[in-house]
Write an enzyme that holds these catalytic residues in place. Structure first.
Site, mmCIF file in Angstrom:
data_model
loop_
_atom_site.group_PDB
_atom_site.id
_atom_site.type_symbol
_atom_site.label_atom_id
_atom_site.label_comp_id
_atom_site.label_asym_id
_atom_site.label_seq_id
_atom_site.Cartn_x
_atom_site.Cartn_y
_atom_site.Cartn_z
ATOM 1 N N ARG A 103 -0.308 -5.559 -13.066
ATOM 2 C CA ARG A 103 -1.673 -5.540 -12.529
ATOM 3 C C ARG A 103 -2.392 -6.730 -13.145
ATOM 4 N NH1 ARG A 103 -5.759 -0.544 -11.737
ATOM 5 N NH2 ARG A 103 -4.282 -0.343 -10.018
ATOM 6 N N HIS A 130 -3.141 -4.778 -2.816
ATOM 7 C CA HIS A 130 -2.745 -3.569 -3.554
ATOM 8 C C HIS A 130 -1.654 -2.876 -2.725
ATOM 9 C CE1 HIS A 130 -2.753 -0.473 -6.389
ATOM 10 N NE2 HIS A 130 -3.975 0.011 -6.293
ATOM 11 N N GLN A 133 -0.672 0.857 -3.193
ATOM 12 C CA GLN A 133 -1.662 1.778 -2.639
ATOM 13 C C GLN A 133 -1.398 1.989 -1.150
ATOM 14 O OE1 GLN A 133 -4.237 3.380 -4.424
ATOM 15 N NE2 GLN A 133 -4.193 4.563 -2.539
ATOM 16 N N ASP A 221 -13.481 2.023 -0.162
ATOM 17 C CA ASP A 221 -13.140 1.723 -1.556
ATOM 18 C C ASP A 221 -14.451 1.332 -2.248
ATOM 19 O OD1 ASP A 221 -11.827 1.061 -3.929
ATOM 20 O OD2 ASP A 221 -10.978 -0.818 -3.171
ATOM 21 N N CYS A 261 -8.755 5.101 -2.162
ATOM 22 C CA CYS A 261 -7.707 4.855 -3.166
ATOM 23 C C CYS A 261 -8.082 5.393 -4.541
ATOM 24 C CB CYS A 261 -7.403 3.367 -3.232
ATOM 25 S SG CYS A 261 -8.811 2.364 -3.750
ATOM 26 N N ARG A 289 1.084 8.402 -4.345
ATOM 27 C CA ARG A 289 1.414 7.202 -5.128
ATOM 28 C C ARG A 289 2.728 7.433 -5.881
ATOM 29 N NH1 ARG A 289 -2.576 3.527 -6.793
ATOM 30 N NH2 ARG A 289 -0.786 2.396 -7.611
HETATM 31 N N1 CP Z 1 -5.968 3.470 -6.886
HETATM 32 C C1 CP Z 1 -5.589 2.909 -8.037
HETATM 33 O O1 CP Z 1 -4.819 1.977 -8.088
HETATM 34 O O2 CP Z 1 -6.134 3.493 -9.141
HETATM 35 P P1 CP Z 1 -6.045 2.952 -10.633
HETATM 36 O O3 CP Z 1 -6.937 1.750 -10.725
HETATM 37 O O4 CP Z 1 -6.558 4.100 -11.474
HETATM 38 O O5 CP Z 1 -4.626 2.612 -10.948
HETATM 39 N N1 NVA Z 2 -10.689 -2.556 -5.148
HETATM 40 C C1 NVA Z 2 -10.536 -1.841 -6.386
HETATM 41 C C2 NVA Z 2 -9.310 -1.005 -6.322
HETATM 42 C C3 NVA Z 2 -9.040 -0.193 -7.549
HETATM 43 C C4 NVA Z 2 -7.773 0.616 -7.439
HETATM 44 C C5 NVA Z 2 -10.469 -2.831 -7.536
HETATM 45 O O1 NVA Z 2 -9.851 -3.892 -7.373
HETATM 46 O O2 NVA Z 2 -11.034 -2.561 -8.583
#
Ligand code: CP
Ligand code: NVA
Length: 309
Positions: A103, A130, A133, A221, A261, A289
């Site tokens: 990430r 993502h 997701q 989101d 998500c 997930r």
């Molecule tokens: N939806 C998602 O990826 O959540 P987190 O940021 O908690 O991993």
């Molecule tokens: N769009 C959000 C998704 C988190 C899972 C972010 O990037 O923070």
């Protein structure tokens, strides 16, 4: 040849169908109390530049349930945090573990890691996409609606990373995606162009009411993604009127379902009544997930057949 999963388009339609079928099988096995240890002796490094609840837990539990092992690695603790190069970290990790999930703030960081790694690299969220997701989201949609072709999906809010993966997945699934976002927050032109070139159907509008009309699935989101916190006030103002609430979902198909998500901000992008209401699928979505990523890991590590033995 190793295979990465950095974009939702790194898998073909055929591979997507296999992953979905495997995920459903793994879900059934787990519900029956069976956890096939197909990844015994395998390790997954999970590198995080930003916070996570779902991605961290689901990958770690998923690896454990498959008989493998997952390592949580924050870039604050890794030598990356002191300037060690991504390419060297990639080469080092390739000598120790079977796959890496990252990430990162920038998609280019994940791409650089993948260029130097000799093991599969998975995007656990970047500024651009993502894809994990979307695997879970597509699985969740597919559990409720068998035929995804021409299914009407509305995305209300920020044209962000999750939205980009949805847009790109339109070409894979045949889903028809309508996006409503305020001026300045629409998805990037190159993502839209690419999705359309490969057969995706995407509509853009400023009006949540137009996007949601007759929709089968409504997605949203946060208005303030990780990395956007310094613009929070500006964003909250810009997104006013873009809440997925009871009024909005009444315009959709009567049996429309809602996905998010998570993490959610009740009263901002989604109302409490909708996220906790009968049309919400967010808890199934979050559980999926786990199943979808287990199936992804088996696919990338070429161990799919283990599920059906
Ligand atoms: N939806 C998602 O990826 O959540 P987190 O940021 O908690 O991993
Ligand atoms: N769009 C959000 C998704 C988190 C899972 C972010 O990037 O923070």
């Amino acid at each position: 040849m190793k295979k990465d999963f950095i974009s939702i388009l790194d898998i073909t339609e055929d591979e997507l169908h296999h992953i979905l079928a495997d995920a459903i099988q793994l879900k059934k096995l787990r519900q029956a109390g069976t956890l096939p240890e197909i990844l015994k002796g395998k390790s997954l490094a999970m590198i995080f530049e930003k916070s996570s609840t779902r991605t961290h837990i689901s990958f770690e539990v998923g690896m454990n349930e498959l008989g493998g092992h997952a390592l949580f690695l924050s870039t604050r603790d890794l030598q990356i945090g002191r300037g060690e190069e991504i390419r060297d970290t990639a080469r080092v990790a390739s000598r120790y573990v079977s796959a890496v999930m990252i990430r990162a703030y920038k998609q280019s960081t994940i791409e650089e890691f993948a260029r130097y790694a000799t093991i599969p690299v998975i995007n656990g969220l970047s500024d651009r996409e993502h894809p994990c997701q979307l695997l879970a989201d597509i699985m969740t949609i597919n559990e409720h609606v068998k035929d995804m072709k021409r299914l009407r999906v509305a995305w209300i809010g920020d044209g962000n990373n999750v939205c980009n993966s949805l847009i790109l997945s339109s070409a894979l699934t045949g889903m028809d995606v309508s996006i409503a976002s305020p001026k300045g927050y629409a998805p990037k032109r190159d993502v839209l162009d690419h999705a359309r070139e490969i057969g995706g159907t995407i509509h853009l509008s400023r009006s949540p009411e137009d996007a949601v009309r007759d929709a089968d699935i409504i997605m949203t989101d946060t208005w303030v993604s990780m990395g956007d916190e310094d613009k929070r006030e500006e964003r909250i103002r810009a997104f006013s009127g873009y809440t997925v609430d009871e009024h909005l979902i009444r315009l959709a198909s009567p049996d429309a379902r809602v996905l998010h998500c998570l993490p959610a901000h009740r009263g901002e992008e989604i109302s409490e009544g909708v996220i906790d209401g009968s049309q919400s699928l967010v808890w199934e979505e979050t559980e999926n997930r786990l199943h979808a990523q287990k199936a992804l890991l088996l696919s990338l590590l070429k161990k799919r057949e283990g599920i059906y033995r």
